[in-house]
Design a protein around this motif. Structure first.
Motif, PDB file in Angstrom:
ATOM      1  N   HIS A   1      15.714 -27.364  17.212  1.00  0.00           N
ATOM      2  CA  HIS A   1      16.119 -26.784  18.488  1.00  0.00           C
ATOM      3  C   HIS A   1      15.649 -25.327  18.526  1.00  0.00           C
ATOM      4  CE1 HIS A   1      19.571 -29.897  19.091  1.00  0.00           C
ATOM      5  NE2 HIS A   1      18.378 -30.439  19.039  1.00  0.00           N
TER       6      HIS A   1
ATOM      7  N   GLU B   1      17.195 -22.488  19.032  1.00  0.00           N
ATOM      8  CA  GLU B   1      17.998 -21.493  18.306  1.00  0.00           C
ATOM      9  C   GLU B   1      17.632 -21.503  16.823  1.00  0.00           C
ATOM     10  OE1 GLU B   1      18.895 -23.974  20.312  1.00  0.00           O
ATOM     11  OE2 GLU B   1      20.929 -23.737  21.069  1.00  0.00           O
TER      12      GLU B   1
ATOM     13  N   CYS C   1      24.094 -26.260  20.661  1.00  0.00           N
ATOM     14  CA  CYS C   1      24.746 -27.560  20.471  1.00  0.00           C
ATOM     15  C   CYS C   1      25.818 -27.507  19.380  1.00  0.00           C
ATOM     16  CB  CYS C   1      23.714 -28.643  20.175  1.00  0.00           C
ATOM     17  SG  CYS C   1      22.895 -28.456  18.600  1.00  0.00           S
TER      18      CYS C   1
ATOM     19  N   CYS D   1      23.519 -26.189  16.116  1.00  0.00           N
ATOM     20  CA  CYS D   1      23.000 -24.817  16.196  1.00  0.00           C
ATOM     21  C   CYS D   1      24.153 -23.817  16.192  1.00  0.00           C
ATOM     22  CB  CYS D   1      22.178 -24.632  17.470  1.00  0.00           C
ATOM     23  SG  CYS D   1      20.646 -25.584  17.428  1.00  0.00           S
TER      24      CYS D   1
HETATM   25 ZN    ZN Z   1      20.996 -27.330  18.803  1.00  0.00          ZN
END
Ligand code: ZN
Ligand code: AOF
Length: 370
Positions: free
Chosen positions: A53, A55, A78, A87
């Motif tokens: 992701h 981040e 998330c 994350c």
């Molecule tokens: Zn995430």
């Protein structure tokens, strides 16, 4: 302060856009880590479906200790264990002190839980920065997550009098090369491109994406009577899937031999045509999260009247065909009242070389009309 956050959020959106064509059905996400003097420490974005992701990428890209830093991201971090750990946990673990978010995650397994996790760990959270722009960026993801349906855009190119072809069907070229290049870019952004058997047979298009590093969309043919034949151009190139949607009853009687990468799905009939909403559900189940309709007036109209179309992109050429029987980009039943119009909200207009590109969003009416 707000202005500085807005500027950084704009940068996040730009970063996120680099993932177009590569992250579907996941969201487009960009992330920046910065210190209290607004010096950028690192950036990251979601590059490819199933990979890190945004981040996590921004955190991994940093060479500095992140304790006491700020993080800005267009989508709520998330909170779930998916293909990667949450994350939000990584942000907490790194000692980041402030998180600025564009919009809450519409994914029901996250939706607010990421924000709660951060707050519970005493991280300052600011939400709703450039929220509208962030929602526009992820309009496909939002529709998928909230309605379990593909996002549908009708793309068409017409003269000022709304014609897409002459009486005899000639349509080359209404718009100029700059507009046609824009269409290629659009094809890269949608999972699927849908057209009618009539268009495939009369124009014999290949329906591929021809921009550098572009991704070919899945090519979908709405072919109620299974009229397309395996010798057409669309079936020549096996680089992407081709899906034919046809009448379930007819298919039993009329099975043709197509190359093995061609999938045939059958669909019930409604209003004397393939049931558009069921067709959309079937395609969504096949993993198609967004569809660009590039078809004629009948199919365009079927999508509009069944309330399935979300947006219209109209390339308008500065030409008047003045052919009374010329073909319109929507072809429907006779109307008596202007109040029977389908209405849109204009989201943007852009002058290209000679043509205008109009992006409109359909105002959905209750129920289906014919
Ligand atoms: Zn995430
Ligand atoms: C992404 N990229 O940068 C962010 C996402 O399938 P997974 O495990 O990768 O999880 C996908 C979900 O994670 C997605 O639906 C969204 O709710 C959340 N955030 N996803 O693919 C990202 N930040």
């Amino acid at each position: 302060m707000i202005n500085k956050y807005n500027l950084l959020m704009k940068k996040c959106i730009k970063l996120a856009e680099k993932g177009k064509g590569k992250v579907s059905p996941n969201p487009l996400v960009g992330c920046i880590i910065f210190d209290d003097n607004f010096r950028i420490i690192s950036t990251g974005y979601h590059q490819k479906y199933g990979e890190n992701h945004a981040e996590r990428n921004a955190i991994l890209n940093s060479k500095e200790d992140l304790k006491g830093m700020n993080l800005i991201v267009n989508l709520e971090p998330c909170s779930h264990y998916g293909k990667t750990p949450p994350c939000a946990d990584l942000i907490i673990e790194k000692g980041i002190k402030k998180v600025i978010i564009g919009m809450q995650d519409p994914n029901p397994i996250v939706s607010g839980r990421g924000i709660k996790k951060l707050i519970a760990s005493n991280i300052e959270v600011i939400t709703g920065v450039l929220e509208q722009e962030c929602k526009e960026l992820n309009k496909i993801f939002i529709k998928n997550q909230t309605e379990n349906k593909p996002f549908i855009t009708i793309k068409t190119a017409s003269t000022l009098d709304g014609k897409i072809a002459t009486t005899v069907g000639t349509s080359k070229w209404i718009t100029d090369e700059v507009s046609r290049k824009e269409v290629q870019k659009l094809r890269n952004e949608y999972d699927g491109i849908l057209t009618s058997a009539k268009t495939v047979i009369t124009d014999n298009p290949s329906m591929t994406c021809r921009i550098k590093n572009g991704v070919n969309p899945v090519r979908i043919i709405a072919d109620r009577y299974l009229k397309t034949t395996p010798d057409l151009k669309i079936f020549e190139d096996n680089k992407t899937r081709v899906i034919i949607v046809t009448d379930e009853n007819l298919y039993q009687k009329n099975q043709k031999k197509f190359p093995e990468y061609v999938e045939i799905i059958t669909c019930p009939i409604k209003n004397n045509y393939l049931d558009i909403n069921i067709m959309c559900d079937l395609l969504y189940k096949k993993g198609i999260s967004s569809i660009l309709i590039e078809a004629g007036g009948q199919l365009n109209n079927a999508f509009i009247q069944s309330n399935a179309a979300d947006e219209l992109i109209l390339f308008l050429a500065p030409k008047i065909l003045a052919d009374k029987d010329g073909i319109n980009f929507v072809y429907g039943e006779k109307r008596n009242l202007i109040s029977e119009c389908n209405n849109l909200i204009i989201k943007s207009t852009k002058k290209l070389k000679n043509d205008i590109m109009i992006l409109g969003s359909f105002i959905k009416t209750a129920g289906e009309t014919k």
